[in-house]
Design a protein around this motif. Structure first.
Motif, PDB file in Angstrom:
ATOM      1  N   SER A   1       0.818  -1.217   0.000  1.00 59.04           N
ATOM      2  CA  SER A   1       0.000   0.000   0.000  1.00 59.04           C
ATOM      3  C   SER A   1       0.851   1.266   0.000  1.00 59.04           C
ATOM      4  CB  SER A   1      -0.920   0.004   1.225  1.00 59.04           C
ATOM      5  OG  SER A   1      -0.154  -0.056   2.428  1.00 59.04           O
ATOM      6  N   THR A   2       2.132   1.133   0.354  1.00 60.33           N
ATOM      7  CA  THR A   2       3.003   2.306   0.403  1.00 60.33           C
ATOM      8  C   THR A   2       4.448   1.879   0.237  1.00 60.33           C
ATOM      9  OG1 THR A   2       3.604   4.261   1.723  1.00 60.33           O
ATOM     10  CG2 THR A   2       3.315   2.195   2.907  1.00 60.33           C
ATOM     11  N   ASP A   3       5.296   2.839  -0.157  1.00 58.84           N
ATOM     12  CA  ASP A   3       6.728   2.573  -0.145  1.00 58.84           C
ATOM     13  C   ASP A   3       7.423   3.719   0.592  1.00 58.84           C
ATOM     14  OD1 ASP A   3       6.965   4.628  -2.116  1.00 58.84           O
ATOM     15  OD2 ASP A   3       6.785   3.161  -3.729  1.00 58.84           O
ATOM     16  N   ARG A   4       8.693   3.938   0.337  1.00 58.42           N
ATOM     17  CA  ARG A   4       9.441   4.930   1.104  1.00 58.42           C
ATOM     18  C   ARG A   4       9.617   6.231   0.322  1.00 58.42           C
ATOM     19  NH1 ARG A   4       9.205   3.345   6.335  1.00 58.42           N
ATOM     20  NH2 ARG A   4       9.640   1.114   6.491  1.00 58.42           N
ATOM     21  N   THR A   5       9.491   7.335   1.025  1.00 53.02           N
ATOM     22  CA  THR A   5       9.711   8.647   0.417  1.00 53.02           C
ATOM     23  C   THR A   5      11.206   8.948   0.390  1.00 53.02           C
ATOM     24  OG1 THR A   5       9.605   9.818   2.525  1.00 53.02           O
ATOM     25  CG2 THR A   5       7.507   9.436   1.372  1.00 53.02           C
ATOM     26  N   ASP A   6      11.571   9.995  -0.348  1.00 53.28           N
ATOM     27  CA  ASP A   6      12.972  10.425  -0.354  1.00 53.28           C
ATOM     28  C   ASP A   6      13.405  10.863   1.044  1.00 53.28           C
ATOM     29  OD1 ASP A   6      13.197   9.894  -3.044  1.00 53.28           O
ATOM     30  OD2 ASP A   6      12.875  11.966  -3.678  1.00 53.28           O
ATOM     31  N   ALA A   7      12.486  11.476   1.775  1.00 49.98           N
ATOM     32  CA  ALA A   7      12.815  11.907   3.136  1.00 49.98           C
ATOM     33  C   ALA A   7      13.132  10.703   4.020  1.00 49.98           C
ATOM     34  CB  ALA A   7      11.660  12.712   3.726  1.00 49.98           C
ATOM     35  N   GLU A   8      12.380   9.614   3.844  1.00 49.22           N
ATOM     36  CA  GLU A   8      12.642   8.409   4.636  1.00 49.22           C
ATOM     37  C   GLU A   8      13.966   7.767   4.232  1.00 49.22           C
ATOM     38  OE1 GLU A   8       8.458   6.391   5.848  1.00 49.22           O
ATOM     39  OE2 GLU A   8       8.756   6.680   3.692  1.00 49.22           O
ATOM     40  N   LEU A   9      14.264   7.773   2.938  1.00 52.42           N
ATOM     41  CA  LEU A   9      15.562   7.261   2.485  1.00 52.42           C
ATOM     42  C   LEU A   9      16.694   8.101   3.078  1.00 52.42           C
ATOM     43  CD1 LEU A   9      14.651   6.556  -1.243  1.00 52.42           C
ATOM     44  CD2 LEU A   9      15.487   4.846   0.378  1.00 52.42           C
ATOM     45  N   ALA A  10      16.503   9.409   3.098  1.00 55.36           N
ATOM     46  CA  ALA A  10      17.528  10.301   3.655  1.00 55.36           C
ATOM     47  C   ALA A  10      17.707  10.065   5.153  1.00 55.36           C
ATOM     48  CB  ALA A  10      17.150  11.756   3.386  1.00 55.36           C
ATOM     49  N   ASP A  11      16.599   9.867   5.857  1.00 51.15           N
ATOM     50  CA  ASP A  11      16.684   9.606   7.298  1.00 51.15           C
ATOM     51  C   ASP A  11      17.450   8.312   7.568  1.00 51.15           C
ATOM     52  OD1 ASP A  11      15.317  11.886   7.984  1.00 51.15           O
ATOM     53  OD2 ASP A  11      13.367  10.891   8.219  1.00 51.15           O
ATOM     54  N   ARG A  12      17.179   7.285   6.772  1.00 51.17           N
ATOM     55  CA  ARG A  12      17.870   6.016   6.985  1.00 51.17           C
ATOM     56  C   ARG A  12      19.354   6.155   6.642  1.00 51.17           C
ATOM     57  NH1 ARG A  12      16.257   0.833   8.517  1.00 51.17           N
ATOM     58  NH2 ARG A  12      14.538   2.036   9.381  1.00 51.17           N
ATOM     59  N   ALA A  13      19.670   6.947   5.624  1.00 52.39           N
ATOM     60  CA  ALA A  13      21.078   7.194   5.291  1.00 52.39           C
ATOM     61  C   ALA A  13      21.772   7.944   6.421  1.00 52.39           C
ATOM     62  CB  ALA A  13      21.175   7.984   3.987  1.00 52.39           C
ATOM     63  N   ARG A  14      21.071   8.900   7.016  1.00 50.60           N
ATOM     64  CA  ARG A  14      21.635   9.658   8.140  1.00 50.60           C
ATOM     65  C   ARG A  14      21.924   8.718   9.312  1.00 50.60           C
ATOM     66  NH1 ARG A  14      17.836  12.830   8.463  1.00 50.60           N
ATOM     67  NH2 ARG A  14      18.650  14.565   7.221  1.00 50.60           N
ATOM     68  N   GLU A  15      20.992   7.813   9.584  1.00 44.22           N
ATOM     69  CA  GLU A  15      21.189   6.845  10.666  1.00 44.22           C
ATOM     70  C   GLU A  15      22.382   5.933  10.384  1.00 44.22           C
ATOM     71  OE1 GLU A  15      17.512   4.765  10.986  1.00 44.22           O
ATOM     72  OE2 GLU A  15      16.373   6.539  11.626  1.00 44.22           O
ATOM     73  N   ALA A  16      22.659   5.705   9.104  1.00 44.91           N
ATOM     74  CA  ALA A  16      23.788   4.847   8.721  1.00 44.91           C
ATOM     75  C   ALA A  16      25.124   5.574   8.807  1.00 44.91           C
ATOM     76  CB  ALA A  16      23.573   4.323   7.303  1.00 44.91           C
ATOM     77  N   GLY A  17      25.076   6.883   9.054  1.00 43.22           N
ATOM     78  CA  GLY A  17      26.313   7.647   9.177  1.00 43.22           C
ATOM     79  C   GLY A  17      26.712   8.388   7.926  1.00 43.22           C
ATOM     80  N   ALA A  18      25.788   8.508   6.962  1.00 38.75           N
ATOM     81  CA  ALA A  18      26.104   9.214   5.722  1.00 38.75           C
ATOM     82  C   ALA A  18      26.296  10.708   5.987  1.00 38.75           C
ATOM     83  CB  ALA A  18      24.993   9.000   4.700  1.00 38.75           C
ATOM     84  N   SER A  19      27.071  11.334   5.133  1.00 40.41           N
ATOM     85  CA  SER A  19      27.404  12.752   5.296  1.00 40.41           C
ATOM     86  C   SER A  19      26.240  13.649   4.889  1.00 40.41           C
ATOM     87  CB  SER A  19      28.618  13.094   4.429  1.00 40.41           C
ATOM     88  OG  SER A  19      28.275  13.007   3.051  1.00 40.41           O
ATOM     89  N   GLY A  20      26.362  14.930   5.254  1.00 40.42           N
ATOM     90  CA  GLY A  20      25.355  15.908   4.851  1.00 40.42           C
ATOM     91  C   GLY A  20      25.262  16.026   3.339  1.00 40.42           C
ATOM     92  N   GLU A  21      26.388  15.878   2.672  1.00 42.25           N
ATOM     93  CA  GLU A  21      26.402  15.919   1.209  1.00 42.25           C
ATOM     94  C   GLU A  21      25.527  14.803   0.628  1.00 42.25           C
ATOM     95  OE1 GLU A  21      29.622  15.267  -2.456  1.00 42.25           O
ATOM     96  OE2 GLU A  21      30.306  15.369  -0.370  1.00 42.25           O
ATOM     97  N   ALA A  22      25.659  13.615   1.184  1.00 39.76           N
ATOM     98  CA  ALA A  22      24.856  12.487   0.714  1.00 39.76           C
ATOM     99  C   ALA A  22      23.375  12.707   1.001  1.00 39.76           C
ATOM    100  CB  ALA A  22      25.333  11.200   1.376  1.00 39.76           C
ATOM    101  N   ILE A  23      23.068  13.241   2.166  1.00 46.50           N
ATOM    102  CA  ILE A  23      21.674  13.485   2.537  1.00 46.50           C
ATOM    103  C   ILE A  23      21.036  14.488   1.576  1.00 46.50           C
ATOM    104  CG2 ILE A  23      20.120  14.260   4.348  1.00 46.50           C
ATOM    105  CD1 ILE A  23      21.691  11.631   4.909  1.00 46.50           C
TER     106      ILE A  23
END
Length: 250
Positions: free
Chosen positions: A175-197
């Motif tokens: 019924s739903t998938d992930r938004t870009d904001a959710e992908l960015a949040d998960r990347a942030r939790e993984a330790g990705a840089s601000g540039e990647a976010i």
């Protein structure tokens, strides 16, 4: 009819005998035990197939491991000194790709940390049609490339594992998938840089990701793969149903 014939005639008839209830119960009990053993054996076999290898190791930990994105959009993860190459073709919507990551992801991370292998991730998007947004697979490719392009190997490894985790990966035809904001949040939790976010949230790599996914599909066909996941070791397709395929990498 004489007496002898009458006697023989009477004795020739089959008279059913009452079966032994004790024997019936014993045979029935044995049958149930056999069925139970088969069922339990099947469950144990299935559990052994899906149990995570190197469980508890986690994602790549070695800070010297480098992530990179080549001209075709393929993401590589490894130490410069690694001599063996593993190519994985996958789609972020693919349930069997998720199973591969959940079973062998930590085992691969350990091999990467040890310098035994470099893994090249060919991320495809042919399952966009099964995502509610119609674009999730492509956006997941773009997000992965955003994280990998910064060179941070451990952050990419953590993010890649998260993409396929049970609590994040969308269901096919869900019924739903992930938004870009959710992908960015998960990347942030993984330790990705601000540039990647920023790269994820502004969608700057989406068009390039779609092109690299198409190139990856062509490469998959050329390699003899018939779907995802397909794994190559030094260019040869390997049988991932063999649970020791990672251990056999050396």
């Amino acid at each position: 009819m004489n007496a002898v014939n009458a006697k023989n005639s009477g004795s020739s008839k089959y008279t059913p005998q009452k079966s032994s209830s004790a024997s019936t119960y014993v045979l029935g009990g044995l049958a149930l035990l056999v069925i139970a053993a088969v069922v339990i054996g099947g469950v144990l076999w299935q559990n052994s197939r899906t149990a995570p290898r190197a469980d508890g190791y986690g994602a790549v930990q070695n800070p010297d491991v480098v992530a990179a994105v080549d001209a075709d959009g393929v993401i590589s993860l490894g130490l410069p000194s690694a001599t063996k190459t593993v190519d994985i073709f996958e789609d972020a919507m693919c349930p069997y790709c998720a199973e591969l990551e959940q079973v062998h992801g930590q085992e691969l991370a350990q091999k990467i940390d040890e310098g035994a292998i470099t893994v090249r991730y060919h991320m495809l998007d042919f399952l966009n049609r099964l995502s509610p947004s119609g674009t999730y697979s492509t956006r997941a490719v773009a997000a992965s490339q955003c994280v990998a392009a910064t060179g941070d190997g451990p952050a990419f490894s953590e993010f890649h594992a998260a993409l396929f985790s049970a609590d994040f990966k969308p269901e096919e035809n869900g019924s739903t998938d992930r938004t870009d904001a959710e992908l960015a949040d998960r990347a942030r939790e993984a330790g990705a840089s601000g540039e990647a976010i920023s790269c994820i949230t502004d969608g700057s790599r989406v068009d390039a990701a779609a092109q690299s996914a198409a190139t990856g599909s062509q490469a998959l066909a050329a390699a003899g793969g018939r779907g995802t996941p397909t794994v190559l070791v030094d260019g040869a397709v390997v049988d991932t149903q063999n649970q020791d395929w990672v251990a056999n990498l050396g």
